[in-house]
Design a protein around this motif. Structure first.
Motif, mmCIF file in Angstrom:
data_model
loop_
_atom_site.group_PDB
_atom_site.id
_atom_site.type_symbol
_atom_site.label_atom_id
_atom_site.label_comp_id
_atom_site.label_asym_id
_atom_site.label_seq_id
_atom_site.Cartn_x
_atom_site.Cartn_y
_atom_site.Cartn_z
ATOM 1 N N THR A 80 0.834 -1.209 0.000
ATOM 2 C CA THR A 80 0.000 0.000 0.000
ATOM 3 C C THR A 80 0.864 1.254 0.000
ATOM 4 O OG1 THR A 80 -1.783 -1.136 1.179
ATOM 5 C CG2 THR A 80 -1.786 1.268 1.255
ATOM 6 N N ILE A 81 1.934 1.248 0.788
ATOM 7 C CA ILE A 81 2.852 2.392 0.835
ATOM 8 C C ILE A 81 3.486 2.624 -0.536
ATOM 9 C CG2 ILE A 81 5.050 3.208 1.796
ATOM 10 C CD1 ILE A 81 4.294 1.703 4.390
ATOM 11 N N ILE A 82 3.942 1.550 -1.167
ATOM 12 C CA ILE A 82 4.578 1.661 -2.483
ATOM 13 C C ILE A 82 3.590 2.190 -3.512
ATOM 14 C CG2 ILE A 82 5.647 0.366 -4.372
ATOM 15 C CD1 ILE A 82 7.434 0.736 -1.970
ATOM 16 N N LYS A 83 2.391 1.678 -3.470
ATOM 17 C CA LYS A 83 1.361 2.100 -4.432
ATOM 18 C C LYS A 83 1.105 3.591 -4.327
ATOM 19 C CE LYS A 83 -3.449 1.172 -5.736
ATOM 20 N NZ LYS A 83 -4.665 0.367 -5.435
ATOM 21 N N MET A 114 4.698 9.807 -7.606
ATOM 22 C CA MET A 114 5.791 9.969 -8.560
ATOM 23 C C MET A 114 5.266 10.116 -9.985
ATOM 24 S SD MET A 114 8.412 7.173 -6.894
ATOM 25 C CE MET A 114 9.732 7.384 -8.085
ATOM 26 N N ARG A 115 4.227 9.347 -10.325
ATOM 27 C CA ARG A 115 3.643 9.464 -11.664
ATOM 28 C C ARG A 115 3.059 10.852 -11.885
ATOM 29 N NH1 ARG A 115 2.000 4.027 -10.825
ATOM 30 N NH2 ARG A 115 0.004 4.705 -9.975
ATOM 31 N N ASN A 132 3.495 16.240 -14.376
ATOM 32 C CA ASN A 132 3.582 17.693 -14.243
ATOM 33 C C ASN A 132 4.844 18.225 -14.896
ATOM 34 O OD1 ASN A 132 1.171 17.843 -12.814
ATOM 35 N ND2 ASN A 132 2.175 17.655 -10.819
ATOM 36 N N GLU A 133 5.946 17.468 -14.758
ATOM 37 C CA GLU A 133 7.206 17.882 -15.371
ATOM 38 C C GLU A 133 7.094 17.885 -16.893
ATOM 39 O OE1 GLU A 133 10.252 15.366 -13.887
ATOM 40 O OE2 GLU A 133 10.155 16.150 -11.844
ATOM 41 N N ARG A 134 6.427 16.854 -17.433
ATOM 42 C CA ARG A 134 6.259 16.787 -18.885
ATOM 43 C C ARG A 134 5.406 17.961 -19.383
ATOM 44 N NH1 ARG A 134 4.740 11.240 -17.842
ATOM 45 N NH2 ARG A 134 6.537 9.857 -18.064
ATOM 46 N N GLN A 135 4.368 18.268 -18.627
ATOM 47 C CA GLN A 135 3.477 19.353 -19.031
ATOM 48 C C GLN A 135 4.174 20.705 -19.016
ATOM 49 O OE1 GLN A 135 0.167 18.995 -16.380
ATOM 50 N NE2 GLN A 135 -0.644 17.151 -17.356
ATOM 51 N N ASN A 188 11.967 17.778 -21.487
ATOM 52 C CA ASN A 188 12.206 16.784 -22.545
ATOM 53 C C ASN A 188 13.060 15.640 -22.042
ATOM 54 O OD1 ASN A 188 11.839 15.834 -25.132
ATOM 55 N ND2 ASN A 188 13.819 16.661 -25.838
ATOM 56 N N GLU A 189 13.022 15.399 -20.729
ATOM 57 C CA GLU A 189 13.789 14.280 -20.188
ATOM 58 C C GLU A 189 13.088 12.987 -20.499
ATOM 59 O OE1 GLU A 189 14.221 14.922 -16.083
ATOM 60 O OE2 GLU A 189 15.598 16.606 -16.277
ATOM 61 N N GLY A 190 13.876 11.915 -20.605
ATOM 62 C CA GLY A 190 13.276 10.598 -20.841
ATOM 63 C C GLY A 190 12.903 9.960 -19.534
ATOM 64 N N HIS A 191 11.666 9.515 -19.430
ATOM 65 C CA HIS A 191 11.203 8.838 -18.214
ATOM 66 C C HIS A 191 10.772 7.449 -18.593
ATOM 67 C CE1 HIS A 191 11.029 12.528 -15.734
ATOM 68 N NE2 HIS A 191 10.784 13.103 -16.893
ATOM 69 N N PHE A 192 11.295 6.461 -17.941
ATOM 70 C CA PHE A 192 10.979 5.090 -18.280
ATOM 71 C C PHE A 192 10.528 4.338 -17.043
ATOM 72 C CE2 PHE A 192 14.006 6.617 -21.310
ATOM 73 C CZ PHE A 192 13.524 6.142 -22.516
ATOM 74 N N ARG A 193 9.583 3.465 -17.208
ATOM 75 C CA ARG A 193 9.154 2.605 -16.122
ATOM 76 C C ARG A 193 9.256 1.173 -16.605
ATOM 77 N NH1 ARG A 193 4.818 4.705 -15.462
ATOM 78 N NH2 ARG A 193 5.255 5.956 -13.623
#
Length: 287
Positions: free
Chosen positions: A257-260, A266-267, A272-275, A279-284
């Motif tokens: 639950t904490i991780i979720k 973080m998502r 917000n950063e993308r908006q 132009n950084e690459g974010h990968f999951r």
């Protein structure tokens, strides 16, 4: 063939009972883990040198070395420490590894059937205490050699989060609404194959796996393989095998639950950063 296996088990159980009961009995096994993953970065707009860096980083994340230290009833499984090169070239490239593996000592006790994982997340230390998973192992008739050890095959079926072993990069704005990842992972039944040796009659194994009449030297499921590459029995210098004690004690459910909640934060921060035009690459990568 089945009678042959039963006879083999009986002989080795009797042969090693005195050794396994020795007060100073201890062993160490090194495991190499590998997970295959296909990558499709075509059309991503990422420069070729950046793609090469991504591929190398992904390989280091999917190929790791772990050490299992064990005695008669307890074991500690821990990733072999390497120099952290995360601060190297790559600019703002971010990799988020999602998975349930321990980041510190992973202690298991086959006598009490309990486990304790040391996990560090978001700058906080946790101790995840739980009961060991009781696997319904099916003894198979196949055998093979792993190094100098005769190994026997066993299989079981485990419910796991569905893994995406293909890596397809597209900008968030290019994805359809129904293609966006769900917060709740889908579960699937996965066949887990284990190879164990009666030469070392302890009920230990890599990661969360245990419960066979000999040390598990290989585990495979899906695109993941965990293989023992080195064994040292009764080393001159003994290691301490004790349950970790530092960190906030939580159950596995509480930790999930904490991780979720943290991953959701973080998502949202990444979106917000993308908006803002970053132009950084974010990968999951789902582990």
């Amino acid at each position: 063939m089945k009678n042959h296996i039963l006879k083999y088990i009986t002989v080795f159980t009797l042969l090693f009972v005195s050794t396994i009961n020795a007060q100073n009995f201890q062993g160490m096994a090194v495991y190499q883990t590998k997970t295959k993953m296909s990558m499709d970065l075509a059309g991503s707009g990422i420069p070729a040198d950046r793609i090469k860096m991504i591929e190398e980083r992904m390989k280091s994340m999917l190929e790791k070395t772990y050490v299992l230290t064990f005695d008669k009833t307890a074991s500690i499984y821990k990733e072999e420490q390497k120099l952290d090169q995360a601060g190297g070239p790559g600019g703002g490239m971010r990799f988020i590894m999602m998975g349930g593996g321990a980041t510190g000592d992973y202690y298991k006790n086959t006598q009490t059937k309990t486990s304790t994982k040391e996990n560090e997340f978001s700058g906080k230390n946790f101790l995840i205490k739980d009961n060991l998973v009781m696997y319904d192992w099916k003894m198979e008739q196949e055998t093979k050699m792993i190094g100098q050890n005769m190994c026997f095959k066993a299989t079981t079926v485990v419910e796991m989060p569905q893994r995406n072993t293909s890596f397809n990069f597209r900008r968030p704005e290019d994805r359809k609404e129904d293609e966006k990842e769900s917060e709740e992972p889908k579960m699937e039944a996965v066949i887990v194959t284990a190879w164990y040796t009666l030469d070392i009659p302890v009920s230990h194994g890599p990661g969360e796996y245990w419960g066979l009449p000999g040390l598990i030297l290989e585990i495979s499921y899906g695109e993941t393989n965990i293989l023992c590459t080195k064994i040292v029995m009764n080393p001159k210098e003994k290691s301490e095998i004790s349950e970790p004690t530092k960190g906030k004690v939580v159950t596995q459910k509480e930790y999930d639950t904490i991780i979720k909640e943290k991953m959701k934060e973080m998502r949202e921060r990444m979106q917000n950063e993308r908006q803002k035009g970053g132009n950084e690459g974010h990968f999951r990568v789902r582990g």
